[in-house]
Design a protein around this motif. Structure first.
Motif, mmCIF file in Angstrom:
data_model
loop_
_atom_site.group_PDB
_atom_site.id
_atom_site.type_symbol
_atom_site.label_atom_id
_atom_site.label_comp_id
_atom_site.label_asym_id
_atom_site.label_seq_id
_atom_site.Cartn_x
_atom_site.Cartn_y
_atom_site.Cartn_z
ATOM 1 N N UNK A 1 0.833 -1.215 0.000
ATOM 2 C CA UNK A 1 0.000 0.000 0.000
ATOM 3 C C UNK A 1 0.861 1.256 0.000
ATOM 4 N N UNK A 2 1.952 1.268 0.776
ATOM 5 C CA UNK A 2 2.841 2.434 0.789
ATOM 6 C C UNK A 2 3.435 2.687 -0.600
ATOM 7 N N UNK A 3 3.847 1.634 -1.272
ATOM 8 C CA UNK A 3 4.454 1.789 -2.599
ATOM 9 C C UNK A 3 3.436 2.288 -3.625
ATOM 10 N N UNK A 4 2.230 1.726 -3.575
ATOM 11 C CA UNK A 4 1.229 2.155 -4.547
ATOM 12 C C UNK A 4 0.788 3.596 -4.288
ATOM 13 N N UNK A 5 0.673 4.005 -3.030
ATOM 14 C CA UNK A 5 0.320 5.388 -2.735
ATOM 15 C C UNK A 5 1.390 6.350 -3.223
ATOM 16 N N UNK A 6 2.661 5.940 -3.190
ATOM 17 C CA UNK A 6 3.725 6.785 -3.726
ATOM 18 C C UNK A 6 3.549 6.985 -5.231
ATOM 19 N N UNK A 7 3.225 5.926 -5.944
ATOM 20 C CA UNK A 7 2.981 6.046 -7.381
ATOM 21 C C UNK A 7 1.778 6.940 -7.669
ATOM 22 N N UNK A 8 0.753 6.848 -6.856
ATOM 23 C CA UNK A 8 -0.435 7.673 -7.059
ATOM 24 C C UNK A 8 -0.125 9.152 -6.809
ATOM 25 N N UNK A 9 0.717 9.441 -5.835
ATOM 26 C CA UNK A 9 1.093 10.840 -5.589
ATOM 27 C C UNK A 9 1.933 11.390 -6.736
ATOM 28 N N UNK A 10 2.849 10.577 -7.247
ATOM 29 C CA UNK A 10 3.653 11.034 -8.391
ATOM 30 C C UNK A 10 2.777 11.260 -9.626
ATOM 31 N N UNK A 11 1.738 10.463 -9.763
ATOM 32 C CA UNK A 11 0.797 10.686 -10.875
ATOM 33 C C UNK A 11 0.108 12.040 -10.718
ATOM 34 N N UNK A 12 -0.263 12.403 -9.518
ATOM 35 C CA UNK A 12 -0.882 13.703 -9.291
ATOM 36 C C UNK A 12 0.101 14.846 -9.549
ATOM 37 N N UNK A 13 1.375 14.664 -9.191
ATOM 38 C CA UNK A 13 2.372 15.712 -9.453
ATOM 39 C C UNK A 13 2.590 15.913 -10.954
ATOM 40 N N UNK A 14 2.506 14.856 -11.722
ATOM 41 C CA UNK A 14 2.636 15.001 -13.191
ATOM 42 C C UNK A 14 1.431 15.765 -13.755
ATOM 43 N N UNK A 15 0.255 15.556 -13.185
ATOM 44 C CA UNK A 15 -0.910 16.321 -13.632
ATOM 45 C C UNK A 15 -0.730 17.799 -13.304
ATOM 46 N N UNK A 16 -0.155 18.107 -12.163
ATOM 47 C CA UNK A 16 0.113 19.497 -11.800
ATOM 48 C C UNK A 16 1.087 20.124 -12.785
ATOM 49 N N UNK A 17 2.091 19.365 -13.193
ATOM 50 C CA UNK A 17 3.053 19.902 -14.157
ATOM 51 C C UNK A 17 2.423 20.084 -15.537
#
Length: 509
Positions: A230-246
């Motif tokens: 769960x920790x690893x998948x949540x990290x990927x989900x946060x990075x996906x949100x940061x790419x949307x911000x960019x």
């Protein structure tokens, strides 16, 4: 000589007491008849006393009231709660509308009504005047504006909140807490919700109630049942949100608000002070799912270490550590050694859930650090495309971690708390917590709040219990009948004896 003077003064005082009489009175005791005028006034005085006594001393009060009272004005009341407005005014801008343009709902005149001996005071209409209410709200609004201008953030920036989530039993509970925190913010908020397993209607219904700008992103991978996965998948989900911000070039402050964390309102004001990359202290609330032997031994180990380290107690906080000059010199992490080998591995485990060394929730950053081209972008920031997806914390986004800005009085203030409380993975709950069809009746609507049927017992216990109950019932029911039958038999025997005796006497006669 003296005796004659005393007798003369006595006669003078006696004659003075009969002043007002028409005929002169002699000094002799025989002439004691009063005049008709004195008798008339004495009779009138007695009648007035009787009347006052009968009326309960109200005659003089009524005379005083009619002689000295003034006419009073009546009170006008408006019974209808709503009235048509004769003039239109702008409610959205109450500062431009004057008090004269507002409708007058009630107009009362104070008066005094006397009923019997006590007076009744008529108070004005209890509802407030709308013009006074609007003036009060204007004053409060001006005071709050002046306080925010003087003590608050001068030029607040937009807030970009990243929240990873997935559909589970406690999702509505956790997401509702984060949603209400964001609804109270006076800033522009953009809530990016990344959902594992794809976007669902249940999550969309939850975030639609917030009233803030939301961006619902679906993530194809499902949330695993282990805490490490769960920790690893949540990290990927946060990075996906940061790419949307960019990609969208969102301008503001990016913060990571997990759905199960608790945030203080001072946190959102504090992160407005960050320039590029900041960190705050996070309170770690570890808990145990049940009272097991391993947990008891872990608690005993923690107690022993606490007794040994009384001078330097371990604080369940992770965040920046500063020196005397408020400069970042290191990091304070949560001590997980007492729970080594005894922490929860799966979400279903009844053990202590431990955090990462540094949680994402303790970091905030300027969204321009994620842009490919931005003015005054520092060189100590990595490109988001070159960052590995298996990073543990946002410090991997920086080339030089010493450039982090410690917030919250240099990490001395705890402004949010980390907590993981989840139900079993196989727990059942209604979708969207909407009960359809209605619930079945398990307890009837009676005086007692429990059903009449006893709990089911094994077959052997049922037989023994039934035998005992039947024996008790038989003993209780037969005892009064036996008493009644014995009494009736005695009476019948007595009647038979009497009839026999009477028959013998008749034969002898």
């Amino acid at each position: 000589m003296k005796f004659s003077l005393l007798q003369q003064s006595y006669n003078n005082r006696r004659s003075g007491s009969f002043r007002g009489s028409s005929a002169p009175l002699d000094s002799s005791p025989d002439n004691t008849i009063k005049s008709p005028a004195a008798i008339f006034w004495l009779f009138l005085h007695g009648i007035c006393c009787l009347i006052s006594l009968v009326l309960g001393f109200r005659f003089s009060r009524l005379v005083f009231f009619f002689l000295f009272s003034t006419p009073t004005t009546t009170t006008l009341y408006v019974t209808t709660p709503f009235h048509p407005l004769s003039k239109t005014f702008d409610i959205s801008n109450p500062l431009t509308s004057s008090a004269n343009d507002l409708p007058v709902i009630n107009k009362t005149v104070s008066s005094r009504v006397v009923v019997g001996r006590h007076g009744i005071r008529i108070r004005p209409w209890p509802h407030p005047n709308p013009s006074e209410v609007i003036k009060a709200h204007q004053i409060i609004e001006r005071v709050q504006r002046e306080q925010s201008n003087q003590f608050g953030v001068k030029s607040p920036r937009s807030l970009i909140v990243v929240t990873p989530t997935y559909v589970r039993t406690f999702q509505t509970l956790h997401m509702t807490g984060v949603m209400h925190s964001l609804m109270l913010l006076p800033y522009d908020v953009v809530w990016i919700v990344v959902e594992a397993g794809g976007a669902t209607n249940e999550t969309a219904l939850i975030i639609a109630k917030s009233g803030v700008k939301t961006l619902h992103i679906g993530f194809n991978q499902k949330m695993p049942n282990s805490w490490e996965g769960r920790h690893r998948l949540e990290t990927k989900m946060r990075l996906r949100a940061l790419r949307v911000v960019r990609e969208e070039k969102m301008d503001g402050i990016v913060m990571f608000a997990d759905d199960s964390n608790m945030h203080s309102m001072e946190l959102f004001d504090e992160i407005q002070n960050v320039k590029w990359f900041g960190a705050v202290s996070v309170g770690i609330l570890v808990h145990s799912g049940g009272a097991d032997e391993t947990l008891l031994t872990a608690a005993a180990m923690v107690d022993k270490e606490a007794e040994e380290n009384l001078r330097n107690p371990v604080v369940p906080v992770q965040g920046p550590a500063c020196n005397a000059s408020n400069k970042l010199v290191g990091w304070h992490t949560f001590n997980s050694l007492p729970y080594e080998g005894k922490s929860a591995v799966y979400i279903d485990d009844r053990a202590t859930v431990l955090p990462r060394k540094l949680e994402w929730a303790g970091f905030v950053l300027n969204s321009r650090l994620l842009w490919k081209e931005a003015e005054d972008k520092p060189e100590w920031v990595k490109d988001l495309d070159l960052v590995d997806e298996n990073i543990e914390n946002p410090l991997a986004l920086l080339k030089d971690p010493s450039m982090v800005e410690p917030l919250g009085s240099c990490g001395r203030q705890v402004l949010l708390w980390w907590l993981r409380v989840e139900a079993r993975a196989d727990s059942k709950f209604p979708p969207g917590w909407i009960i359809d069809p209605p619930l079945e009746i398990t307890v009837p609507s009676k005086r007692t709040p429990w059903p009449d049927a006893p709990p089911e017992l094994p077959s052997n216990e049922k037989i023994s219990v039934n035998q005992e109950q039947t024996a008790k019932r038989s003993s209780k029911t037969r005892s009064p009948r036996s008493k009644r039958s014995s009494r009736s038999k005695r009476k019948h025997e007595a009647v038979l004896v009497e009839t026999q005796v009477s028959a013998r006497h008749s034969e002898q006669n």
